[in-house]
Design an enzyme around this catalytic site. Structure first.
Site, mmCIF file in Angstrom:
data_model
loop_
_atom_site.group_PDB
_atom_site.id
_atom_site.type_symbol
_atom_site.label_atom_id
_atom_site.label_comp_id
_atom_site.label_asym_id
_atom_site.label_seq_id
_atom_site.Cartn_x
_atom_site.Cartn_y
_atom_site.Cartn_z
ATOM 1 N N GLU A 114 1.030 12.016 6.027
ATOM 2 C CA GLU A 114 1.206 11.581 4.546
ATOM 3 C C GLU A 114 2.883 10.993 4.424
ATOM 4 O O GLU A 114 3.733 12.026 4.974
ATOM 5 C CB GLU A 114 0.883 12.577 3.437
ATOM 6 C CG GLU A 114 1.434 12.193 2.064
ATOM 7 C CD GLU A 114 1.206 13.382 0.941
ATOM 8 O OE1 GLU A 114 1.976 14.453 1.521
ATOM 9 O OE2 GLU A 114 1.020 13.254 -0.107
ATOM 10 N N ASN A 129 1.004 6.804 -3.885
ATOM 11 C CA ASN A 129 1.062 7.467 -2.706
ATOM 12 C C ASN A 129 0.199 6.933 -1.811
ATOM 13 O O ASN A 129 -1.102 7.420 -2.102
ATOM 14 C CB ASN A 129 1.048 9.021 -2.877
ATOM 15 C CG ASN A 129 1.188 9.860 -1.698
ATOM 16 O OD1 ASN A 129 1.369 9.268 -0.695
ATOM 17 N ND2 ASN A 129 1.831 11.150 -1.824
ATOM 18 N N LYS A 174 -3.661 7.792 -3.442
ATOM 19 C CA LYS A 174 -3.688 9.233 -3.894
ATOM 20 C C LYS A 174 -4.175 9.358 -5.052
ATOM 21 O O LYS A 174 -3.517 8.964 -6.155
ATOM 22 C CB LYS A 174 -2.465 9.976 -3.298
ATOM 23 C CG LYS A 174 -2.635 11.456 -3.684
ATOM 24 C CD LYS A 174 -1.330 12.158 -2.948
ATOM 25 C CE LYS A 174 -1.494 13.840 -2.716
ATOM 26 N NZ LYS A 174 -0.183 14.454 -2.261
ATOM 27 N N GLU A 187 5.574 14.611 -7.662
ATOM 28 C CA GLU A 187 4.658 13.447 -7.302
ATOM 29 C C GLU A 187 4.213 12.684 -8.662
ATOM 30 O O GLU A 187 4.009 11.451 -8.442
ATOM 31 C CB GLU A 187 3.525 13.798 -6.421
ATOM 32 C CG GLU A 187 3.930 14.191 -5.042
ATOM 33 C CD GLU A 187 2.716 14.375 -4.111
ATOM 34 O OE1 GLU A 187 2.841 15.713 -3.448
ATOM 35 O OE2 GLU A 187 2.020 13.414 -3.615
ATOM 36 N N CYS A 224 -3.314 14.624 1.259
ATOM 37 C CA CYS A 224 -2.687 16.019 0.878
ATOM 38 C C CYS A 224 -3.633 16.774 0.060
ATOM 39 O O CYS A 224 -4.362 17.256 0.298
ATOM 40 C CB CYS A 224 -1.176 15.734 0.519
ATOM 41 S SG CYS A 224 -0.283 17.130 0.994
ATOM 42 N N ASN A 261 2.031 16.992 3.471
ATOM 43 C CA ASN A 261 3.433 17.627 3.614
ATOM 44 C C ASN A 261 3.109 18.807 2.440
ATOM 45 O O ASN A 261 3.138 18.734 1.182
ATOM 46 C CB ASN A 261 4.367 16.846 2.752
ATOM 47 C CG ASN A 261 4.696 15.549 3.738
ATOM 48 O OD1 ASN A 261 5.889 15.373 3.914
ATOM 49 N ND2 ASN A 261 4.076 14.570 3.693
HETATM 50 N N1 ING Z 1 1.501 18.841 -1.286
HETATM 51 C C1 ING Z 1 0.920 20.035 -1.471
HETATM 52 C C2 ING Z 1 -0.343 20.440 -1.167
HETATM 53 O O1 ING Z 1 -1.385 20.083 -1.912
HETATM 54 C C3 ING Z 1 0.848 21.813 -2.880
HETATM 55 C C4 ING Z 1 1.350 20.741 -2.901
HETATM 56 C C5 ING Z 1 1.676 22.760 -2.001
HETATM 57 C C6 ING Z 1 -0.005 22.459 -3.556
HETATM 58 C C7 ING Z 1 1.271 24.285 -1.804
HETATM 59 C C8 ING Z 1 -0.594 23.842 -3.635
HETATM 60 C C9 ING Z 1 0.348 24.664 -2.846
HETATM 61 O O2 ING Z 1 -0.448 20.507 0.105
HETATM 62 C C10 ING Z 1 1.053 17.735 -1.397
HETATM 63 N N2 ING Z 1 2.120 16.791 -1.156
HETATM 64 O O3 ING Z 1 0.120 17.310 -2.107
#
Ligand code: ING
Length: 311
Positions: free
Chosen positions: A47, A110, A127, A146, A172, A197
């Site tokens: 991503e 995204n 996204k 985001e 993601c 990410n």
């Molecule tokens: N990143 C994360 C994901 O869903 C996140 C946001 C991180 C959610 C950790 C929950 C826990 O993997 C993106 N870019 O969506």
């Protein structure tokens, strides 16, 4: 008849804030060439693979982040990647920040595209599930903006014919929502590819930080099994601008088994010979949708956004 498709998951290590797109593209071309040498016909990149994960910083004005987006695709920076793909006869999935003007209005998404072995764009996805927040939240060790920098994707979850099968794309956070897999599988998707990410530290619930790797694989193994799809998940990994990002890119079989996984936090290619016909073991039996699903019982899933508790 078995439809073999060797797929590469091309994990990227950190991309510095000051790193040029040309540098990121050169790193991806190196992985693409390695993938071609291993017989891959399709390579999945992360991503937002052209730049550092910029939603970790707050900017009051959107104009201050416009430099992180691509106004055209391909463009001067990414054309070398398309050229290499065509030269090598290898298709790819690429995640990037899309800036587009539609009916005079500027939109930011995204986005991910699917490029076939001839270098033609055969699919685009924006996204749907945007995690994080919209306003500056200084209490966090880093931001996750985001919802500020992207609009909710307006293309739905599309499936695309390609590579002798039906391909699906996600990004993601989408991988944490069962609806993502099901809507793609209801279009016959045999592969779901996605980049991510994922910070190891999740500020709202830090007591889950040690579970990031577990939750990452849990969601995708379940989604793969419950929908009879290969899942190819590719991290931007490592310590990027003060933020530790989860690696563990992987390729998951329709049975839910992880058949390949990255062992580093840097640029790394993992590959697997995916037999697209193995999806039938699941799709024609235990999760035979036409035989076993009861959509009438699931109406609530699209009738409401949030829960409606009993009176
Ligand atoms: N990143 C994360 C994901 O869903 C996140 C946001 C991180 C959610 C950790 C929950 C826990 O993997 C993106 N870019 O969506």
């Amino acid at each position: 008849m078995t439809r073999m498709l060797t797929i590469g998951a091309a994990q990227l290590g950190p991309i510095a804030r000051t790193e040029s797109r040309a540098s990121a593209v050169a790193r991806m071309i190196a992985l693409l060439e390695k993938a071609a040498a291993r017989g891959c016909r399709l390579v999945v990149f992360p991503e937002l693979a052209l730049t550092t994960f910029f939603p970790r910083w707050y900017e009051a004005e959107l104009s201050a982040v416009d430099g992180w987006y691509e106004a055209e695709m391909p463009n001067a920076d990414t054309q070398p990647l398309f050229d290499a793909a065509k030269r090598l006869g290898v298709g790819f999935y690429l995640g990037y920040a899309e800036l587009t003007v539609e009916d005079g209005a500027t939109h930011r998404y995204n986005t991910a595209i699917l490029v076939d072995e001839t270098g033609a764009i055969i699919g685009k996805y924006r996204k749907v599930h945007l995690p994080g927040h919209r306003e500056d939240e200084p209490w966090r060790a880093f931001q996750h903006l985001e919802k500020r920098y992207f609009e909710t994707g307006n293309l739905g979850f599309g499936a695309f014919k390609g590579f002798d099968g039906v391909m699906g794309m996600a990004l993601c956070n989408d991988r944490r929502w069962p609806e993502t897999y099901r809507v793609l599988a209801l279009q016959g998707a045999e592969v779901m590819m996605l980049g991510y990410n994922t910070p190891m530290h999740y500020p709202p619930v830090p007591q889950h930080d040690h579970l990031q790797g577990f939750h990452n694989h849990l969601c995708m193994q379940a989604g793969a099994y419950q929908n009879g799809m290969w899942v190819v998940a590719v991290a931007k990994a490592g310590y990027e601008e003060g933020c530790e990002l989860l690696g563990q890119s992987c390729i998951i079989a329709p049975t839910g088994e992880i058949v390949a996984m990255a062992g580093s936090q840097g640029d790394e290619l993992i590959t697997y010979d995916c037999d697209l016909d193995r999806t039938k073991e699941i799709k024609e039996h235990i999760f035979n949708f036409a035989l076993h699903r009861e959509p009438e019982a699931y109406r609530l899933i699209t009738a409401t956004k949030g829960p409606i508790p009993p009176a």
